[in-house]
Design a protein around this motif. Structure first.
Motif, PDB file in Angstrom:
ATOM      1  N   VAL A  99      47.593  25.833  27.030  1.00 55.83           N
ATOM      2  CA  VAL A  99      48.151  26.058  28.292  1.00 55.83           C
ATOM      3  C   VAL A  99      47.216  25.967  29.556  1.00 55.83           C
ATOM      4  CG1 VAL A  99      49.550  27.465  29.822  1.00 55.83           C
ATOM      5  CG2 VAL A  99      50.091  27.671  27.322  1.00 55.83           C
ATOM      6  N   ASP A 100      47.415  25.153  30.424  1.00 52.93           N
ATOM      7  CA  ASP A 100      46.578  24.843  31.597  1.00 52.93           C
ATOM      8  C   ASP A 100      46.687  25.934  32.670  1.00 52.93           C
ATOM      9  OD1 ASP A 100      44.567  23.946  33.364  1.00 52.93           O
ATOM     10  OD2 ASP A 100      45.827  22.249  34.035  1.00 52.93           O
ATOM     11  N   VAL A 101      45.937  27.067  32.097  1.00 56.63           N
ATOM     12  CA  VAL A 101      46.143  28.394  33.151  1.00 56.63           C
ATOM     13  C   VAL A 101      44.817  28.629  33.629  1.00 56.63           C
ATOM     14  CG1 VAL A 101      46.861  30.688  33.333  1.00 56.63           C
ATOM     15  CG2 VAL A 101      48.151  29.030  31.947  1.00 56.63           C
ATOM     16  N   GLU A 102      44.574  28.812  34.920  1.00 55.08           N
ATOM     17  CA  GLU A 102      43.034  29.091  35.405  1.00 55.08           C
ATOM     18  C   GLU A 102      43.223  30.527  35.848  1.00 55.08           C
ATOM     19  OE1 GLU A 102      41.866  26.573  38.630  1.00 55.08           O
ATOM     20  OE2 GLU A 102      41.827  25.077  37.300  1.00 55.08           O
ATOM     21  N   LEU A 103      42.878  31.715  35.029  1.00 52.43           N
ATOM     22  CA  LEU A 103      42.952  32.928  35.080  1.00 52.43           C
ATOM     23  C   LEU A 103      41.942  33.662  34.530  1.00 52.43           C
ATOM     24  CD1 LEU A 103      44.225  35.399  36.311  1.00 52.43           C
ATOM     25  CD2 LEU A 103      45.678  35.587  34.186  1.00 52.43           C
ATOM     26  N   TYR A 104      40.415  33.698  35.078  1.00 48.63           N
ATOM     27  CA  TYR A 104      39.426  34.060  34.389  1.00 48.63           C
ATOM     28  C   TYR A 104      38.858  35.417  35.466  1.00 48.63           C
ATOM     29  CZ  TYR A 104      34.869  34.150  32.442  1.00 48.63           C
ATOM     30  OH  TYR A 104      33.843  34.642  31.652  1.00 48.63           O
ATOM     31  N   THR A 105      38.317  36.329  34.701  1.00 44.96           N
ATOM     32  CA  THR A 105      37.438  37.146  35.349  1.00 44.96           C
ATOM     33  C   THR A 105      36.868  38.006  34.264  1.00 44.96           C
ATOM     34  OG1 THR A 105      37.328  38.980  36.776  1.00 44.96           O
ATOM     35  CG2 THR A 105      39.135  39.185  35.118  1.00 44.96           C
ATOM     36  N   ARG A 106      35.608  38.493  34.409  1.00 40.61           N
ATOM     37  CA  ARG A 106      34.754  39.141  33.671  1.00 40.61           C
ATOM     38  C   ARG A 106      35.470  40.414  33.142  1.00 40.61           C
ATOM     39  NH1 ARG A 106      29.684  38.111  32.122  1.00 40.61           N
ATOM     40  NH2 ARG A 106      30.087  39.570  30.716  1.00 40.61           N
ATOM     41  N   CYS A 107      35.939  40.760  31.955  1.00 36.24           N
ATOM     42  CA  CYS A 107      36.758  41.952  31.614  1.00 36.24           C
ATOM     43  C   CYS A 107      35.773  42.887  31.124  1.00 36.24           C
ATOM     44  CB  CYS A 107      37.764  41.598  30.541  1.00 36.24           C
ATOM     45  SG  CYS A 107      39.097  40.336  31.223  1.00 36.24           S
ATOM     46  N   GLU A 108      36.169  44.239  31.093  1.00 32.89           N
ATOM     47  CA  GLU A 108      35.295  45.193  30.627  1.00 32.89           C
ATOM     48  C   GLU A 108      36.053  45.891  29.484  1.00 32.89           C
ATOM     49  OE1 GLU A 108      35.115  47.622  33.845  1.00 32.89           O
ATOM     50  OE2 GLU A 108      33.468  46.274  34.697  1.00 32.89           O
ATOM     51  N   ILE A 109      36.156  45.811  28.300  1.00 33.86           N
ATOM     52  CA  ILE A 109      36.882  46.168  27.198  1.00 33.86           C
ATOM     53  C   ILE A 109      36.241  47.218  26.338  1.00 33.86           C
ATOM     54  CG2 ILE A 109      38.060  45.186  25.048  1.00 33.86           C
ATOM     55  CD1 ILE A 109      37.413  42.411  26.245  1.00 33.86           C
ATOM     56  N   THR A 110      37.009  48.215  26.086  1.00 36.05           N
ATOM     57  CA  THR A 110      36.615  49.316  25.388  1.00 36.05           C
ATOM     58  C   THR A 110      37.679  49.433  24.292  1.00 36.05           C
ATOM     59  OG1 THR A 110      35.975  50.554  27.288  1.00 36.05           O
ATOM     60  CG2 THR A 110      36.349  51.679  25.303  1.00 36.05           C
ATOM     61  N   LEU A 111      36.805  49.350  22.908  1.00 38.28           N
ATOM     62  CA  LEU A 111      37.555  49.382  21.555  1.00 38.28           C
ATOM     63  C   LEU A 111      37.188  50.881  21.067  1.00 38.28           C
ATOM     64  CD1 LEU A 111      38.653  46.605  19.431  1.00 38.28           C
ATOM     65  CD2 LEU A 111      37.978  48.666  18.269  1.00 38.28           C
ATOM     66  N   VAL A 112      38.308  51.591  20.787  1.00 38.62           N
ATOM     67  CA  VAL A 112      38.284  53.000  20.141  1.00 38.62           C
ATOM     68  C   VAL A 112      38.848  52.880  18.819  1.00 38.62           C
ATOM     69  CG1 VAL A 112      38.337  55.729  20.283  1.00 38.62           C
ATOM     70  CG2 VAL A 112      38.024  53.795  22.371  1.00 38.62           C
ATOM     71  N   ASP A 113      38.406  53.218  17.528  1.00 41.69           N
ATOM     72  CA  ASP A 113      38.888  53.433  16.405  1.00 41.69           C
ATOM     73  C   ASP A 113      38.390  54.770  16.010  1.00 41.69           C
ATOM     74  OD1 ASP A 113      39.725  50.790  15.745  1.00 41.69           O
ATOM     75  OD2 ASP A 113      37.675  50.296  15.261  1.00 41.69           O
ATOM     76  N   TYR A 114      39.643  55.757  15.867  1.00 43.24           N
ATOM     77  CA  TYR A 114      39.325  57.046  15.264  1.00 43.24           C
ATOM     78  C   TYR A 114      40.476  57.507  14.388  1.00 43.24           C
ATOM     79  CZ  TYR A 114      43.478  58.224  18.252  1.00 43.24           C
ATOM     80  OH  TYR A 114      44.602  58.172  18.751  1.00 43.24           O
TER      81      TYR A 114
END
Length: 613
Positions: A99-114
Motif C-alpha cells: 500500500v502506498d502509504v507515507e506514514l513514518y516516524t521513529r517508534c519507541e517499542i518496548t516488548l515485555v515477556d513475563y
C-alpha cells in the motif's frame, strides 16, 4: 537491541534519530514531525486508443462525459475531504499487500515477556522489530506485551503480519480521529480509546509568540493573526510533570475541524491557558489476542501509561504480575487512561471555582465569554470520556468461560475465542466506577457554568430594571414641577399671584405633584400596600402561635415530669419483691404526689439508677 533480566525497570526515551528514508517523507517544522499519509488513487483501466473517436462507442463517450460533469460538481467538497480517505475505496488496509502509504516516524517499542518466575524487557526500534519477532517466544513467558510509542506504517505492517490483524482494525489504528469502541474478531479484539492528559505549556514558546506581536497587538491584547491558507500552523509545545517538552495536540485541535482561526482563538482563550495549562489528546489502540499477547499503539503518550505499569510488573507481589493474564494488561492500560483524566477534571474545577467567585463578587458580562469557552470545553471532555463506559461494558460482556475449552460445541456464543478473565471482569467494575464519577463531575461543572451564565444575565437585567425604576420615579416627580415651571416662566404682562412671593407656585405644585405621582404610580403603590397588609397578617398569625406555645409550655412540662427507677430495691418495705420473689423492675412515682419523701430519691446504697427528665 538490548535484552536483560531485572526486577526493577527504568529506562529513558532518548533515541538517536536516523536519516529519513527516501521511500518516506517527513515535514519538520520547529522540531516537530508532521505525519503525512498518501494513498495511490487508480484512475481505472486504460482505454482503447480509438474509443473517444469511434462513432460506435457513443454510449461510452456520453457516460465518460457524464462522469466528467459529475466530477466538476464534486470539486466543491474536496477542500473538506479527508486526504487519507478515498471515496469508494476498499474498506480496510491489509498488512499483507503493498500500500502506498507515507506514514513514518521513529517508534519507541518496548516488548515485555513475563511469567510467574521471570520477566524480560526488550527495547526495540523500527529496524530491529522484524528480526526480534522472528524468534520463537519463550515457553515460560505466559504474557507478551508489545507497547509502541508512535505510528509508523512499517511497524504497523510488521505487527499486523505477526498476529494476523484484521484489515479494518489496521485502518482504525491509522485513523487517529475515529470513535472510541471495541471490535471483536475471531482471534483478537481491538479497543480504541482517547487519551487526554494535563500538560504544562512551554513558557519559552509563549514568550517567543509575544515578541513576534506588534506594538498595537500588545497594547490591545490582540493575538498574532494566522492565515488559514498557510500550511504551517503554530505548534503547541508542552510537557507533563515528569516528561520532556514535545509537540502536543490540544483538545481544541483534536475536535476543531478545518477552521484554523477558531482553533487558535479557542486555544489562546482557553480556560486553562491563563494558568499555563492545556489538555493534550491523542489516540490509543489496544489489541488483545487469544494467546495472551497484548499490542498497544500510542501516538506520543506511551511514557505516561507504560512507566507505572512497568513498575507494577517488576514486582512479583502485585496482582498484575501474579495473575499472568493478558486481559489484566488491558485493564491496567484503561485504568491508567482513566486516572490521567482526574488531573484534567481537577484543573477545570479550580477554574470554574475562580469564575464563580468572580461572578458572585463582581458580576460582569465579560465573564460570559469565559463561561461559554469553559462550557464548550466541558462538552468536549464529556464526549471524550463517555465512550469509556461503553468500552468497559463491552469488555465485561465478553467474559471468558473456563469450561468453554472443554466443550466442543460450536454455539454462537463461542465463535470468538478471545475474552477477559474473571479477575479482569471484577477490576473493570472499579474502572467503570471511576468513569462514572468523572462523567458526573463534568456534568455538574457544566450545569454550574450554565447556571452562572443565567445568573449573570438575570443580575444584569435586574440592575437595568432597577435603574429604569429609579429614573421613572425621578421623572414622575419632576414632571408636574417642570410643567408648572414652564408655565410660570412665560412672559406675562400682569400676574398678581407671583408679584410679591413664590408661595403661589408651591400652593399649586405640591398637590399637583402628589396627585400625578398617585395617578401614574397607582400600580406599584397598590402592590406595595397589598404586600404590607399581607406581611402584617403573617406577623399577627406568627404572634398568636408564639403566645399559644408559651401558654402551653408549662403544662407540657408538668405532664412530662416523671421519675423512673430501674434496678433492685433493697429495703424493708412491703412489696419490695413480688410474691414469686422477682424484683421490681420499674417503679414509677408521679411528680404530683403529696409526700416529699416519695418525690425525692433516697440514697439507700442499693444498685439503682434514677432518670429524671
Amino acid at each position: 537491541m538490548m535484552s536483560g533480566r531485572h526486577h526493577h525497570h527504568s529506562k529513558s526515551r532518548d533515541v538517536e534519530e536516523d536519516p529519513i528514508s527516501p521511500l518516506s517523507r517527513m515535514d519538520t517544522a520547529e522540531g516537530s514531525t508532521r505525519r503525512q499519509v498518501r494513498l495511490s488513487i487508480d484512475d481505472g483501466p486504460p482505454r482503447a486508443p480509438g474509443d473517444s473517436d469511434s462513432e460506435a462507442s457513443s454510449t461510452g463517450s456520453s457516460r465518460r462525459r457524464a462522469f466528467k460533469r459529475r466530477g466538476k460538481r464534486m470539486t466543491a467538497s474536496r477542500s473538506y475531504q479527508n486526504p487519507t480517505k478515498v471515496i469508494g475505496a476498499e474498506p480496510g488496509i491489509s498488512a499483507t499487500q503493498e500500500v502506498d502509504v507515507e506514514l513514518y516516524t521513529r517508534c519507541e517499542i518496548t516488548l515485555v515477556d513475563y511469567g510467574h518466575e521471570d520477566m524480560i524487557t526488550t527495547e526495540l526500534i523500527n529496524e530491529t522489530l522484524p528480526e526480534f519477532l522472528a524468534r520463537p517466544r519463550p515457553k515460560w513467558a505466559t504474557v507478551r506485551w508489545i507497547n509502541v510509542n508512535g505510528l509508523s506504517w512499517d511497524v504497523i505492517k510488521c505487527l499486523g503480519q505477526y498476529k494476523g490483524l484484521h484489515r479494518l482494525a489496521i485502518e482504525d489504528i491509522m485513523n487517529t480521529h475515529g470513535r472510541s469502541k471495541t471490535d471483536w474478531y475471531s482471534d483478537h479484539a481491538l479497543i480504541v480509546l482517547t487519551v487526554q492528559k494535563l500538560v504544562h505549556l512551554d513558557p519559552s514558546e509563549q514568550e517567543h509568540r509575544n515578541k513576534r506581536r506588534n506594538w498595537y497587538q500588545k497594547a490591545l491584547n490582540v493575538q498574532e493573526a494566522v492565515d488559514s491558507d498557510d500550511e504551517s500552523i503554530p505548534v503547541v509545545k508542552g510537557h507533563t510533570d515528569s516528561g520532556q517538552v514535545q509537540s502536543v495536540q490540544t483538545l481544541q485541535r483534536y475536535h476543531g475541524g478545518p477552521n484554523y482561526e477558531r482553533i487558535l482563538f479557542m486555544e489562546r482563550n482557553s480556560s486553562l491557558a491563563s494558568a499555563g495549562l492545556a489538555v493534550a489528546v491523542d489516540q490509543c489502540s489496544i489489541f488483545l489476542c487469544d494467546d495472551n499477547t497484548v499490542i498497544s499503539f500510542f501516538e506520543n503518550s506511551a511514557d505516561d501509561i507504560e512507566l507505572p505499569i512497568m513498575d507494577r510488573l517488576a514486582s512479583t507481589n502485585t496482582l498484575l504480575r501474579s495473575s499472568c493474564d493478558g486481559s489484566m494488561i488491558v485493564q491496567a492500560i484503561i485504568d491508567a487512561v482513566v486516572d490521567l483524566c482526574f488531573p484534567v477534571i481537577h484543573a477545570y474545577q479550580d477554574t470554574i471555582g475562580d469564575l464563580e467567585l468572580s461572578v458572585l463578587t463582581d458580576t460582569s458580562l465579560r465573564d460570559t465569554q469565559r463561561l461559554y469557552i469553559l462550557t464548550s470545553e466541558l462538552a468536549l471532555l464529556k464526549n471524550t470520556i463517555a465512550p469509556l463506559t461503553g468500552i468497559i461494558n463491552a469488555l465485561r460482556d465478553h467474559k471468558r468461560d473456563p469450561s468453554a475449552s472443554k466443550r466442543k460445541d460450536n454455539s454462537i456464543g463461542q465463535l470468538t475465542s478471545v475474552g477477559i478473565s474473571s479477575i479482569t471482569h471484577t477490576y473493570l467494575g472499579d474502572v467503570q466506577d471511576h468513569t462514572i464519577v468523572l462523567l458526573d463531575t463534568v456534568e455538574t461543572m457544566k450545569r454550574s457554568a450554565d447556571n452562572l451564565t443565567d445568573y449573570i444575565f438575570n443580575t444584569v437585567g435586574n440592575l437595568q430594571n432597577e435603574n429604569m425604576r429609579q429614573l421613572t420615579v425621578v421623572t414622575i416627580f419632576f414632571l408636574p414641577l417642570t410643567f408648572l415651571t414652564g408655565y410660570f416662566g412665560m412672559n406675562f404682562t400682569k400676574f398678581s399671584g407671583i408679584e410679591n412671593s413664590d408661595a403661589f407656585f408651591w400652593y399649586l405644585a405640591v398637590p399637583i405633584a402628589i396627585s400625578t405621582i398617585f395617578l401614574l404610580m397607582n400600580g406599584p403603590l397598590f402592590r406595595l400596600l397589598t404586600k404590607m397588609f399581607r406581611r402584617r397578617q403573617i406577623r399577627r398569625v406568627r404572634a398568636i402561635r408564639e403566645r399559644q406555645e408559651r401558654r402551653d409550655r408549662p403544662r407540657l412540662k408538668v405532664h412530662a415530669a416523671r421519675r423512673l427507677t430501674f434496678g433492685f430495691k433493697q429495703s424493708s418495705d412491703k412489696g419490695a419483691r413480688q410474691p414469686n420473689g422477682d424484683p421490681h423492675v420499674l417503679v414509677e412515682h408521679p411528680t404530683g404526689s403529696s409526700s416529699a419523701a416519695a418525690n425525692e430519691p433516697q440514697d439507700d446504697g442499693s444498685d439503682r439508677i434514677t432518670i429524671e427528665p
